[in-house]
Design an enzyme around this catalytic site. Structure first.
Site: not given
Ligand code: UD1
Ligand code: UDP
Length: 355
Positions: A202
């Site tokens: 992601h």
């Molecule tokens: C965010 C964090 C990242 C973290 C990740 C965990 C920032 C800058 N990034 O990244 O550090 O590792 O969360 O998962 O804060 N979307 C959906 N549904 C949701 C959430 C997101 O469809 O419930 C989609 C949308 O298209 C959105 C994209 O995911 O634009 C990115 O979501 P966003 O929260 O901006 O960043 P993450 O990539 O999730």
């Molecule tokens: N995780 C989860 N389901 C998923 C993917 C990740 O429960 O399908 C959990 C994972 O085990 C960890 C947390 O989400 O505890 C990590 O989140 P993510 O990888 O989205 O973010 P990051 O740690 O990179 O910020």
């Protein structure tokens, strides 16, 4: 103490679950959910499964450009803090929700406690690096999961309020391991232990660069094993909108809940990921990890021989898979991320520091 916790993204729910359980035994906590993650499988499932009390405030900010998203959160958190006047604002990790919570509090002279302080990738192109550096510099208490994190802060002149607590993700993992065992994940997806690889993707640097995405999926196509890929919505969108080919050995799932994730982690032959948290959880599961990034904040796993950085180079990924398949697992160092009591340490430090 009255504590306002600001969370909004999946990893923050996992971390807050561990700390909130301890905090609420003695103190008042109000949870602000920014709404950064909002799909049921990215948010609600964590509150339900991990027993996190429902948010007291839901900002519903949703997905936006960085500035707009962070700005709306900042205004929303500020309104709440002006009304609630807490003793502390507690933030986690390095997302836009983290920075918004910390900045709103710091401007109102409310002390900020930052869980997972001091992590650095030294790559300022990562939004997370910007968020964590800024948050650390406006925090009063900085809870470091590792010695390296303490050192990183010292290099930036931050020594006051720094506490080496261990990692709350280790607390969360230990708390859920027994419950994860009861899940029927194997039956549901027809998975035998060690018969599959587990992948998550992601990170923006990968999803926003189609050539990197293509390299990852070309490597996956050449791995002679089933790859289970619980897919972040960000990555699903990119796959839907692009011509990246996903091979038949890759089984895409909806994002799974934490308990299913722990089940999958504990039985996979290998992990392939660009997640921060999943690198550590692979280690806690005693499973080698291939990190699809060029750098990591969790250098201890690499130094211990359990994690290798391949970036998205197809050949490096395949070589790393072959290496781990053909070599015995390295020696295991216990408690690399603490002994599962980081949350208690955090509470003790907050109590000692006031109000
Ligand atoms: C965010 C964090 C990242 C973290 C990740 C965990 C920032 C800058 N990034 O990244 O550090 O590792 O969360 O998962 O804060 N979307 C959906 N549904 C949701 C959430 C997101 O469809 O419930 C989609 C949308 O298209 C959105 C994209 O995911 O634009 C990115 O979501 P966003 O929260 O901006 O960043 P993450 O990539 O999730
Ligand atoms: N995780 C989860 N389901 C998923 C993917 C990740 O429960 O399908 C959990 C994972 O085990 C960890 C947390 O989400 O505890 C990590 O989140 P993510 O990888 O989205 O973010 P990051 O740690 O990179 O910020």
């Amino acid at each position: 103490m009255k504590v306002v916790t600001v969370i909004g993204a999946r990893p923050q729910f996992v971390k807050a679950a561990a700390v909130s359980a301890v905090l609420r035994t003695k103190h008042t906590e109000l949870i602000v959910h920014t709404g950064q993650h909002y799909d049921p499988q990215m948010s609600d499932i964590f509150f339900e499964e991990l027993g996190i009390p429902p948010a007291d405030f839901y900002l519903g900010v949703g997905s936006k450009q960085h500035g707009e998203q962070t700005g709306e959160m900042l205004a929303g958190v500020e309104r709440i803090l002006l009304g609630e006047k807490p003793d502390w604002v507690l933030v986690y990790g390095d997302t836009n929700s983290t920075l918004a919570g910390a900045l709103a509090a710091a401007k109102l002279h409310i002390p900020v406690a930052h869980v997972e302080a001091g992590l650095r990738s030294y790559n300022k192109r990562m939004p997370e690096e910007v968020n964590r550096v800024l948050t650390d510099h406006i925090s009063s208490l900085l809870f470091c999961p590792t010695d390296q994190a303490v050192k990183n802060l010292a290099l930036e002149g931050i020594t006051r309020g720094v506490v080496r607590t261990g990692d709350v993700m280790c607390d969360a993992f230990r708390l859920s391991a027994a419950r994860a065992k009861e899940r029927n994940v194997g039956k549901r997806y027809q998975l035998a232990p060690n018969s599959y690889l587990l992948a998550t993707i992601h990170r923006a640097e990968n999803t926003d660069d189609i050539s990197r995405m293509k390299q990852i999926f070309q490597a996956f196509a050449r791995i002679p094993a089933k790859i289970i890929l619980p897919l972040h919505p960000r990555t699903r969108k990119v796959l839907n909108d692009s011509n990246v080919t996903v091979s038949d050995n890759v089984q895409i799932l909806e994002p799974v809940g934490y308990l299913d994730m722990v089940w999958l982690l504990q039985r996979t032959a290998l992990v392939l990921t660009d997640s921060g948290g999943v690198q550590k959880e692979a280690y806690l599961s005693k499973v080698p990890c291939i990190t699809l990034r060029n750098e990591t904040e969790w250098v201890e796993t690499v130094e211990a021989g359990w994690n290798v950085l391949t970036g998205t180079d197809r050949d490096k990924i395949l070589a790393a898979v072959a290496h781990y398949q053909n070599h015995p697992r390295p020696d295991y160092i216990e408690n690399l991320y603490g002994d599962g009591r980081a949350s208690q340490e955090i509470l003790a430090a907050m109590e000692e520091s006031g109000p």
